[in-house]
Design a protein around this motif. Structure first.
Motif, mmCIF file in Angstrom:
data_model
loop_
_atom_site.group_PDB
_atom_site.id
_atom_site.type_symbol
_atom_site.label_atom_id
_atom_site.label_comp_id
_atom_site.label_asym_id
_atom_site.label_seq_id
_atom_site.Cartn_x
_atom_site.Cartn_y
_atom_site.Cartn_z
ATOM 1 N N LEU A 267 -1.107 30.083 -22.369
ATOM 2 C CA LEU A 267 0.024 29.737 -21.765
ATOM 3 C C LEU A 267 0.060 30.408 -20.385
ATOM 4 C CD1 LEU A 267 2.807 30.368 -24.248
ATOM 5 C CD2 LEU A 267 2.372 28.194 -23.335
ATOM 6 N N MET A 268 -0.469 31.703 -20.055
ATOM 7 C CA MET A 268 -0.688 32.290 -18.899
ATOM 8 C C MET A 268 -1.686 31.573 -17.832
ATOM 9 S SD MET A 268 -0.047 35.261 -17.172
ATOM 10 C CE MET A 268 -0.470 35.165 -15.457
ATOM 11 N N ALA A 269 -2.488 30.785 -18.446
ATOM 12 C CA ALA A 269 -3.254 29.955 -17.719
ATOM 13 C C ALA A 269 -2.623 28.629 -17.590
ATOM 14 C CB ALA A 269 -4.690 29.598 -18.458
ATOM 15 N N GLY A 270 -1.313 28.573 -17.770
ATOM 16 C CA GLY A 270 -0.521 27.421 -17.456
ATOM 17 C C GLY A 270 -0.883 26.325 -18.537
ATOM 18 N N VAL A 271 -1.492 26.343 -19.263
ATOM 19 C CA VAL A 271 -2.285 25.464 -20.536
ATOM 20 C C VAL A 271 -3.223 24.605 -19.813
ATOM 21 C CG1 VAL A 271 -1.654 23.854 -22.022
ATOM 22 C CG2 VAL A 271 -0.014 25.465 -21.817
ATOM 23 N N ILE A 272 -3.060 24.178 -18.524
ATOM 24 C CA ILE A 272 -3.800 23.174 -18.054
ATOM 25 C C ILE A 272 -5.223 23.840 -17.415
ATOM 26 C CG2 ILE A 272 -2.968 23.437 -15.544
ATOM 27 C CD1 ILE A 272 -3.601 20.388 -15.256
ATOM 28 N N GLY A 273 -5.073 25.066 -17.470
ATOM 29 C CA GLY A 273 -6.371 25.937 -17.083
ATOM 30 C C GLY A 273 -7.260 25.947 -18.002
ATOM 31 N N GLY A 274 -7.078 25.307 -19.281
ATOM 32 C CA GLY A 274 -8.024 25.302 -20.467
ATOM 33 C C GLY A 274 -8.895 24.269 -19.859
ATOM 34 N N TRP A 280 -13.699 30.054 -19.612
ATOM 35 C CA TRP A 280 -14.988 30.323 -20.477
ATOM 36 C C TRP A 280 -15.270 31.712 -20.404
ATOM 37 C CZ3 TRP A 280 -16.630 28.033 -25.090
ATOM 38 C CH2 TRP A 280 -16.226 26.695 -24.991
ATOM 39 N N LEU A 281 -14.790 32.398 -19.208
ATOM 40 C CA LEU A 281 -15.063 33.877 -19.043
ATOM 41 C C LEU A 281 -14.384 34.665 -19.784
ATOM 42 C CD1 LEU A 281 -15.038 33.575 -15.059
ATOM 43 C CD2 LEU A 281 -17.216 33.401 -16.541
ATOM 44 N N MET A 282 -13.250 34.130 -20.510
ATOM 45 C CA MET A 282 -12.526 34.841 -21.544
ATOM 46 C C MET A 282 -13.235 35.417 -22.761
ATOM 47 S SD MET A 282 -8.753 33.584 -21.273
ATOM 48 C CE MET A 282 -7.492 33.697 -19.919
ATOM 49 N N VAL A 283 -14.242 34.291 -23.177
ATOM 50 C CA VAL A 283 -14.997 34.497 -24.362
ATOM 51 C C VAL A 283 -15.671 35.529 -24.546
ATOM 52 C CG1 VAL A 283 -16.827 33.306 -25.729
ATOM 53 C CG2 VAL A 283 -15.194 31.820 -24.479
ATOM 54 N N PRO A 284 -16.448 36.281 -23.735
ATOM 55 C CA PRO A 284 -17.171 37.482 -24.276
ATOM 56 C C PRO A 284 -16.182 38.382 -24.482
ATOM 57 C CG PRO A 284 -18.004 36.647 -22.314
ATOM 58 C CD PRO A 284 -16.680 35.744 -22.516
ATOM 59 N N THR A 285 -15.185 38.676 -23.851
ATOM 60 C CA THR A 285 -14.172 39.754 -24.157
ATOM 61 C C THR A 285 -13.621 39.664 -25.201
ATOM 62 O OG1 THR A 285 -13.549 40.346 -21.712
ATOM 63 C CG2 THR A 285 -11.909 40.844 -23.525
ATOM 64 N N MET A 309 -6.184 38.499 -17.228
ATOM 65 C CA MET A 309 -5.230 37.949 -16.331
ATOM 66 C C MET A 309 -5.832 37.210 -15.044
ATOM 67 S SD MET A 309 -2.518 38.238 -18.093
ATOM 68 C CE MET A 309 -3.551 38.082 -19.597
ATOM 69 N N PRO A 310 -6.735 37.867 -14.223
ATOM 70 C CA PRO A 310 -7.207 37.180 -13.187
ATOM 71 C C PRO A 310 -8.074 35.940 -13.509
ATOM 72 C CG PRO A 310 -7.783 39.535 -13.058
ATOM 73 C CD PRO A 310 -7.311 39.070 -14.501
ATOM 74 N N ILE A 311 -8.437 35.789 -14.752
ATOM 75 C CA ILE A 311 -9.348 34.663 -15.370
ATOM 76 C C ILE A 311 -8.369 33.607 -15.470
ATOM 77 C CG2 ILE A 311 -10.771 33.771 -17.063
ATOM 78 C CD1 ILE A 311 -12.077 36.608 -17.375
ATOM 79 N N ALA A 312 -7.371 33.979 -15.948
ATOM 80 C CA ALA A 312 -6.198 32.898 -16.408
ATOM 81 C C ALA A 312 -5.685 32.215 -15.112
ATOM 82 C CB ALA A 312 -5.148 33.588 -17.312
ATOM 83 N N LEU A 313 -5.281 33.006 -13.989
ATOM 84 C CA LEU A 313 -4.899 32.456 -12.994
ATOM 85 C C LEU A 313 -5.650 31.687 -12.488
ATOM 86 C CD1 LEU A 313 -2.499 32.337 -11.178
ATOM 87 C CD2 LEU A 313 -3.038 34.487 -10.026
ATOM 88 N N ALA A 314 -6.988 32.216 -12.087
ATOM 89 C CA ALA A 314 -7.914 31.508 -11.424
ATOM 90 C C ALA A 314 -8.124 30.104 -12.134
ATOM 91 C CB ALA A 314 -9.415 32.406 -11.287
ATOM 92 N N ALA A 315 -7.958 30.088 -13.368
ATOM 93 C CA ALA A 315 -8.384 28.792 -14.374
ATOM 94 C C ALA A 315 -7.353 27.728 -13.862
ATOM 95 C CB ALA A 315 -8.645 29.149 -15.541
#
Length: 469
Positions: A267-274, A280-285, A309-315
């Motif tokens: 949701l933080m990525a606006g769903v469409i960020g998926g 995919w940068l979230m995966v290692p963490t 959070m930066p990854i979500a918004l950028a995506a």
């Protein structure tokens, strides 16, 4: 390459682009800094981490190796987690030698991360949606929970990720690589994030494949080197301490709290960020967290989500595209049509809603509650207890006043593996670290613990100070 300037951008939009990111950064810095001050003065201690990092930065400020007696008399904290970049905070100690200073430094770093991302959001989405996206980012659940649980090394990773991903979405690949490279010096697991980012660049930017491969190799090299060589070498036990915290990969999808965290991130990525490869940068963490056996690794409420959070918004910005070009993105599918306005509005609303729906649970609201600013009844006894300990004394202390004690004392963890006999012991009967079973007589407890005689020097407000006779 840089996107062309839009000749139709109004003067109002240009001013919004200049002012709103800076205002959001200033507001977030003030809010998170005041939250830190509020907690520090009200003796709120979420864990021993603030004390540990205060002792670490004190060592760097005094140009010493990062030996942190809170973890053990001879413990080099670079053998616990690999975060040598924290040395850049040494000047903070020179100016303001206090754990409170670290809380403000983290607040500033969080706030600064909003400037490049908000400016990019305004460029891509327009002044209204872009400003809302920037506000939703800087006051996101990941940022607020990280600020609430106080300082951690990830504070340095947040602006580095924001600057790197912003540069990447603007087509400045070399700049993105340079901002991403220092992440390997923030924490060992971020080497995998850097390696994955390099891989994405190599796959999506044929003209920058060399830079992408180099970044991927850099990240992978430092992950292996820090985790399997440097950390065991500097660790007093000759090992990486957190290997035992990893469980079976079969448990990665259970319990359900992990799914709730993933849903909140989506949701933080606006769903469409998926749709964006950046997600995919979230995966290692998430991989090390969800295979971990420590329950607070899984939840939304700790500092681990701040780096996401930066990854979500950028995506999300990547997937929503650029209003100036009419295309979906600038770096991986230049031929994709840009989503319609309804989708853009819904996506940005989702990023705001995922935090707003938590309502009163959001810690930053404490700054607006007058009752939270009223001095605790234990403030004066706490100050008196610290004053009862001679400056420079070896002090064994529990959670509550640990960070406050570091500037003037050689602080040990009262329950830790201490080889040195402390000069004084400061206990708080209300500290959660006693597991609701504090000793009735701290003087007797200390004598049994260290085998020397102690005498009570101070006792009030739940605090007791005993020093060697």
């Amino acid at each position: 390459m840089d996107l062309p300037a839009d000749p139709l951008v109004s003067r109002a939009t240009a001013w919004t682009r200049r002012l709103v990111p800076v205002l959001l950064a200033a507001l977030a810095t003030l809010a998170y800094g005041m939250l830190g001050t509020q907690q520090f003065r009200n003796l709120v201690a979420r864990s021993w981490d603030l004390g540990i990092f205060t002792q670490l930065v004190r060592a760097y400020g005094e140009l010493r190796a990062p030996i942190v007696p809170i973890k053990g008399d001879d413990v080099n904290l670079l053998g616990d987690h690999f975060h040598p970049l924290l040395a850049v905070l040494a000047p903070v100690w020179w100016v303001w030698p206090s754990g409170e200073a670290l809380l403000w430094a983290q607040a500033l770093l969080f706030g600064l991360s909003a400037i490049p991302l908000t400016r990019l959001a305004i460029d891509r989405l327009g002044p209204g949606l872009g400003s809302l996206a920037g506000g939703a980012y800087v006051f996101s659940f990941g940022m607020q929970s990280a600020a609430s649980v106080q300082f951690h090394e990830i504070a340095l990773a947040v602006p580095l990720l924001a600057l790197s991903l912003t540069a990447l979405l603007r087509g400045k690949v070399r700049v993105a690589v340079l901002w991403a490279a220092p992440l390997v010096l923030v924490k060992e697991d971020l080497g995998l994030t850097v390696a994955l980012l390099g891989g994405l660049i190599a796959l999506q930017h044929r003209d920058r494949r060399r830079e992408g491969i180099a970044l991927a190799a850099w990240g992978a090299l430092w992950f292996v080197l820090s985790t399997f060589v440097i950390l065991p070498l500097l660790n007093t036990g000759g090992q990486y301490d957190y290997t035992d915290n990893l469980g079976s990969p079969l448990e990665v999808f259970w319990p359900p709290v992990k799914w709730i965290t993933v849903l909140m991130l989506l949701l933080m990525a606006g769903v469409i960020g998926g749709r964006s490869p950046l997600i995919w940068l979230m995966v290692p963490t998430l991989a090390w967290r969800f295979t971990g056996t420590v329950e607070f690794y899984w939840d939304w409420y700790w500092h681990y989500n701040a780096v996401l959070m930066p990854i979500a918004l950028a995506a999300m910005l990547d997937a929503l595209g650029d209003r100036r070009t009419g295309r979906a993105t600038s770096w991986w599918r230049a031929d994709a049509p840009r989503p319609v306005r309804r989708i853009r509005v819904t996506a940005v609303a989702a990023t705001a809603a995922v935090t707003l729906v938590l309502g009163p649970a959001m810690p930053v609201l404490d700054v607006l509650r007058p009752s939270r600013w009223e001095p605790t009844w234990r403030a004066e006894p706490a100050a008196a207890a610290l004053a009862a300990v001679p400056d420079g004394a070896v002090l064994a202390v529990d959670i509550t006043l640990m960070a406050q004690a570091v500037p003037d004392h050689d602080v040990q963890w009262i329950h830790g593996p201490n080889e040195r006999v402390p000069d004084c012991v400061l206990g708080d009967r209300y500290a959660f670290s006693w597991a609701d079973a504090p000793p009735q007589d701290l003087e007797l407890w200390a004598e049994q613990e260290w085998g020397v005689d102690y005498r009570t020097q101070f006792e009030d407000g739940g605090f007791t100070v005993v020093c060697r006779a």
